[in-house]
Motif scaffolding. Structure first.
Motif, PDB file in Angstrom:
ATOM      1  N   MET A 119       0.807  -1.223   0.000  1.00 57.82           N
ATOM      2  CA  MET A 119       0.000   0.000   0.000  1.00 57.82           C
ATOM      3  C   MET A 119       0.839   1.270   0.000  1.00 57.82           C
ATOM      4  N   ASN A 173     -15.858   3.472  -8.509  1.00 58.88           N
ATOM      5  CA  ASN A 173     -15.095   2.237  -8.536  1.00 58.88           C
ATOM      6  C   ASN A 173     -15.196   1.625  -9.923  1.00 58.88           C
ATOM      7  N   ASN A 202      -9.507   1.504  -8.838  1.00 61.21           N
ATOM      8  CA  ASN A 202      -9.858   0.719  -7.675  1.00 61.21           C
ATOM      9  C   ASN A 202      -9.881   1.626  -6.444  1.00 61.21           C
ATOM     10  N   GLN A 248     -10.341   1.053  -3.449  1.00 63.63           N
ATOM     11  CA  GLN A 248      -9.688   0.550  -2.242  1.00 63.63           C
ATOM     12  C   GLN A 248      -8.218   0.955  -2.197  1.00 63.63           C
ATOM     13  N   TYR A 249      -7.649   1.151  -3.403  1.00 64.12           N
ATOM     14  CA  TYR A 249      -6.253   1.544  -3.437  1.00 64.12           C
ATOM     15  C   TYR A 249      -6.188   3.066  -3.537  1.00 64.12           C
ATOM     16  N   TRP A 250      -6.267   3.729  -2.384  1.00 64.85           N
ATOM     17  CA  TRP A 250      -6.164   5.180  -2.357  1.00 64.85           C
ATOM     18  C   TRP A 250      -7.156   5.866  -3.291  1.00 64.85           C
ATOM     19  N   ASP A 304     -10.725  10.904  -2.004  1.00 64.02           N
ATOM     20  CA  ASP A 304     -11.756  11.234  -1.020  1.00 64.02           C
ATOM     21  C   ASP A 304     -11.649  12.672  -0.541  1.00 64.02           C
ATOM     22  N   ARG A 357     -17.900   9.758  -0.781  1.00 65.07           N
ATOM     23  CA  ARG A 357     -16.457   9.614  -0.604  1.00 65.07           C
ATOM     24  C   ARG A 357     -15.932  10.646   0.393  1.00 65.07           C
ATOM     25  N   ARG A 414     -17.290   4.950   9.105  1.00 63.23           N
ATOM     26  CA  ARG A 414     -15.983   4.536   9.619  1.00 63.23           C
ATOM     27  C   ARG A 414     -15.898   4.421  11.131  1.00 63.23           C
TER      28      ARG A 414
END
Lengths: 478, 514
Positions: free
Chosen positions: A34, A59, A64, A66-68, A71, A264, A270
């Motif tokens: 990561m 997405n 992707n 999930q990979y940074w 946001d 986002r 969270r």
């Protein structure tokens, strides 16, 4: 202004310190898969350059999340796009889709650091200089000393240049500062425009939004609700709407787009807090595991209520009696309330509190210096993760020396200087002997400094006991 | 873990000092501030001088004295006088707590992070002597100009010019050398001479010579001044020498001091019959007239002209590498043409001659390194806060001298640092001295202003434009040549102006008794 050369020297010194700190490592250096914030920033340049706008926040196979995933609001994305164009000109490999993941090289590091420095130089530093020049009732020498202290504030330097925080904090803070300047000097439209840009750069600037709103509302009331005040109100509203529209234009085409971006930006799933943050929830959870006790939606409501309660007094006062000085102090208190009580606060958000405190540095130097030192210390666990012990200690000491010599803070701890006169007068009504407040505060300061130093030493030299592995990360927080 | 303890100890000391500055001592704040900046420069690029000093640590630690000047495993053999070797020996005893491996003579180019930390800290730490010397020099500065404003006091300006000197920061803390404490010794000896403590000044200078023999360049100034002002104890009313006041006792005591210091330094090697070897290491005349990079002096201009002519085709061969062998003496004779007795009246005259010695040697000396310009710049700072004329010469000298050091740092990450620090020092020095002397005529005429401003475009061309042109492959030496020649013009001009000022200024204090 006279002695412009000293101000130039201060700016150059600030730039030099920033660049030398940046020679150190950055977050996630050489740590696949990561990596860290640095890689996030590079990835965003890749995404914004190679994909069409509609896909930035969604997405997909090319993007992707999930990979940074992106946001932050659209202005950040545009900034990344701009940097990507420069990167493309120098070396396309840096932002090639997919194949540039985890790209690390000396040249690339220089490029990224240079982008931060240039953004700082263009936005934040001129704002600080202008702010110090516009301060009233103090000598030129004090103005320059003020600028020196603000520019040497370690927190911002270490996060932006050492840790390499994703979003160029100096840009959003700089824009907010331009907003403060504009509004304080009666250029309300420009000020609110600048602040809207700041919010569109980083959504956490919303911490500062309430004071802005109250101050401008107060100004409108003062000018009279019928007539000039109303005109001003309409103009301000128009400016805000226009700037938001301009930034979000590409995303207004479809409802789904705008909603996705909002999702986002505000990830409410969270949790109350993450990692170790110096706010109330984290400190309380040491004794009382709030996360486990209260269900999710109750947590949100509780934090919202507490935040609002703590804000209200200051904001009301500001609306009724708008003044630039009151505005600055309200900024401090609101940002602090948000930091202490809000939802999903990150350690780096202390910077949002530190900026207003820097602005009041000339008015209560002692307390401000104390707060700024502690705020830097609260970020210590984060910085140690990136091997930044030496730069953090050095910059903290430099900041302390600058403040100590510029403001002679140890001499200015009388009650009047600390603005605690009314407090101590009222206490004295009940306890006639309560005259030693300044001395208490001085001693507290020395104790706190010694504690910080000791904790730093311990963190660095000792290994924590088995049962409490996070001891040294948690202790700085309270 | 040990590393962190030492780091923490050093930083705690500084923290304690910084708390004391809360009391408002500006000098301490300046000194601490620059020390912290030096700490931030620790991870920057370092040159082969780093390996040189590591090697000397290894040699002095691992080998007996008889081997010190013979050891040649590494190409960087010991070529400083014995006191510096003893200094490295002392350092090596601290070094072994950081990383034992660096003290192995065969570990060529060893540079672990601990080694780096130790070496950098040793430079920062030994700079304490420089800070003390600056403090003493500030006492000697004339505080007559009544300024209430701190930033306009000559003492403050001098402290900044010396403590934050760009050349010293770049050479010592990035490029890596130990000039800080050596210049501290020199400035301290100058301060002692100003304070009329002649014996101490002579002693300190003798010690300095045995640390680094480059200071031989300025030895004649010391010799003549001490002879003139210390050995001749009185003056005639008009300021010239009273020949019959010569004091043999003082002369003998001076000689004895120098002799004892030299005995301490060279004694062991004399006993081992190694003096010729030591001297051949100290004075390597086989090296050639110009260093690898041309110091901006007379020979650089000579070489440049020669090269240009050879490229054009007017010369058959390039004479630069075959300079006639009598040039060492030419360098020396041109370097010391100031035996004019008048210029030695008072310590200020002595300082002027010292600077002139240093500059002349730089201009015409043998195998001069560009860092030697610091030998002229630092003492000149003392004069610059005294008179407007000196300030003007100082500014031209320091700006061009500092710019000539740029090629020492050729790596990309250090580019912003050197530009920012250069701008910082230059802008501050010019503006503060202009403010100090604002009641007198302007410091620069239009020609000088133009010349100094020309440094900007020169830098832009050499660093940003040239690397992208096609000439880079064919004539890669052009930036160096341009820098060298352009700076040589400025330095020569400053040298000339200083020379003129020595001979045209009225002697100071004719009626004052020594």
């Amino acid at each position: 202004m006279e002695k412009w050369y000293l101000m130039t020297a201060v700016v150059l010194l600030g730039l030099t310190v920033r660049w030398t700190v940046s020679l150190n490592s950055y977050s996630g250096a050489g740590k696949p898969p990561m990596f860290g914030d640095y890689e996030a920033q590079r990835h965003w340049q890749e995404i914004t350059f190679n994909l069409p706008i509609k896909q930035w926040y969604f997405n997909s196979s090319d993007n992707n999340l999930q990979y940074w995933g992106l946001d932050y609001p659209p202005l950040t994305a545009y900034h990344s796009l701009l940097c990507a164009y420069v990167a493309q000109f120098i070396n396309p490999d840096w932002i090639a889709l997919h194949s540039s993941r985890g790209y690390e090289s000396q040249a690339h590091k220089l490029f990224m650091r240079a982008t931060v420095l240039i953004a700082d130089l263009l936005i934040y530093i001129p704002a600080v200089v202008l702010h110090c020049c516009c301060l009233k009732e103090i000598s030129t020498k004090k103005k320059i000393a003020n600028a020196l202290c603000i520019l040497l504030y370690p927190g911002l330097i270490l996060i932006d240049y050492g840790h390499f925080q994703i979003m160029y904090n100096s840009v959003s803070l700089g824009l907010a500062l331009w907003g403060v300047l504009g509004v304080s000097c009666d250029w309300d439209l420009l000020g609110s425009l600048a602040f809207c840009l700041a919010v569109n750069y980083k959504q956490m600037e919303l911490y500062h939004s309430l004071p802005f709103f109250c101050f401008l509302l107060g100004k409108c009331f003062k000018k009279g609700l019928k007539g000039k005040g109303f005109v001003l109100f309409v103009k301000l509203a128009g400016t805000v709407v226009a700037s938001f529209t301009l930034c979000w234009l590409p995303f207004f085409t479809e409802r789904a787009q705008a909603l996705q971006v909002l999702r986002r930006l505000f990830p409410v799933d969270r949790g109350l807090f993450e990692d170790k943050v110096a706010n109330i929830w984290c400190s309380v959870s040491v004794f009382l595991k709030i996360k486990d006790i209260l269900p999710h939606h109750v947590q949100i409501i509780v934090s919202f209520c507490l935040t609002l309660l703590s804000l209200l007094p200051a904001c009301v006062k500001l609306t009724l009696q708008p003044s630039p000085k009151g505005f600055r102090f309200t900024l401090v208190s609101c940002a602090l309330s948000f930091f202490l009580f809000s939802f999903q606060v990150h350690e780096k958000s202390i910077l949002l509190v530190s900026l207003p405190v820097c602005l009041v540095l000339s008015e209560i130097p002692f307390m401000s210096t104390w707060f700024l030192l502690v705020s830097t210390f609260s970020m210590l666990p984060l910085l140690l993760k990136d091997d930044l012990l030496m730069p953090s200690v050095v910059t903290t000491m430099a900041f302390f020396i600058a403040c100590a010599t510029s403001f002679s803070i140890f001499e200015k701890t009388s009650e009047e200087e600390l603005r605690l006169k009314s407090f101590s007068v009222s206490v004295r009504k009940h306890l006639p002997r309560f005259t030693f407040l300044p001395r208490i505060i001085q001693h507290l300061f020395i104790i706190s400094v010694i504690t910080m130093v000791l904790l730093t030493l311990m963190t660095v030299t000792l290994d924590p006991p088995q049962k409490l592995p996070d001891l040294f990360s948690v202790l700085p927080s309270p | 873990m040990r590393i962190k303890w030492v780091e923490c100890a050093a930083l705690s000391v500084m923290a304690a000092l910084s708390v004391m500055t809360g009391g408002g001592s500006w000098f301490l704040a300046l000194a601490l501030g620059v020390t912290l900046l030096k700490c931030l420069l620790i991870p920057t690029y370092h040159s082969t001088d780093f390996e040189v000093h590591r090697n000397w640590l290894a040699i002095t630690h691992s080998l007996p004295i008889s081997q010190w000047y013979y050891e040649a495993t590494s190409e960087w053999t010991l070529d400083y006088p014995p006191f510096f070797a003893w200094f490295e020996y002392a350092l090596s005893h601290v070094a072994k707590y950081f990383d034992q491996e660096m003290l192995n003579v065969h570990n060529l180019n060893y540079s672990s992070s601990r080694t780096l930390l130790f070496q950098r800290f040793s430079v920062i730490f030994t700079d304490a002597l420089f800070v003390y010397a600056v403090h003493e020099c500030c006492k000697c500065v004339d505080g007559k100009k009544a300024c209430k404003e701190l930033t306009e006091k000559p003492k403050f300006i001098l402290s900044v010019l010396l403590l934050w000197n760009f050349g010293l920061l770049i050479v010592d803390h990035i490029h890596f050398q130990y000039n800080g404490f050596l210049f501290g010794l020199m400035l301290l000896s100058i301060a002692r001479l100003f304070q009329k403590r002649h014996m101490e000044g002579a002693f300190l200078f003798a010690v300095l010579l045995h640390f680094k023999h480059i200071y031989l360049y300025v030895a004649p100034a010391y010799g003549i001044y001490l002879l003139r002002s210390y050995c001749f104890t009185a003056n005639k009313p008009d300021g010239s020498i009273r020949w019959n006041s010569f004091s043999f006792v003082r002369l003998i005591s001076l000689g004895l001091t120098v002799f004892l210091v030299s005995a301490l330094s060279l004694g062991p090697f004399l006993a081992l019959n190694q003096l010729p070897q030591v001297f051949s290491r100290l004075f390597p005349f086989k090296r050639g007239l110009c260093h690898a990079y041309w110091a901006p002096n007379f020979w650089a201009v000579y070489n440049a002209l020669d090269k240009v002519l050879s490229v054009i085709g007017l010369n058959d061969k390039w004479f630069g590498s075959a300079v006639p062998t009598h040039s060492p003496s030419l360098g020396d004779s041109l370097g010391h043409p100031h035996l004019h007795p008048d210029c030695h009246i008072g310590p200020r005259g002595f300082l002027r001659c010292l600077i002139l010695c240093a500059l002349s040697s730089f201009m015409f000396g043998w195998h001069v390194h560009e860092k030697a310009i610091l030998l002229a710049i630092l003492p000149m700072s003392l004069l610059s806060v005294g008179k407007a004329g000196d300030a003007s010469i100082f500014l031209i000298l320091s700006t061009t001298g500092h710019y000539s050091l740029f090629p020492l740092l050729f790596t990309a990450p250090e580019l912003p640092i050197k530009i920012l620090l250069m701008l910082l020092f230059t802008i501050y020095s010019i503006s503060s001295l202009k403010t100090l002397f604002r009641k007198e005529k302007p410091l620069f005429n239009w020609m000088e202003t133009f010349y100094l401003l020309g440094l900007g475009p020169l830098e832009v061309f050499c660093e940003f434009v040239f690397p992208f042109t096609s000439w880079k492959l064919k004539y890669p030496f052009i930036p160096l040549l341009l820098t060298s020649v352009y700076c040589a013009v400025g330095i020569t001009y400053a040298w000339f102006k200083l020379y003129v000022s020595v001979f045209t200024d009225p002697p100071v204090g004719k009626t004052k008794k020594q």
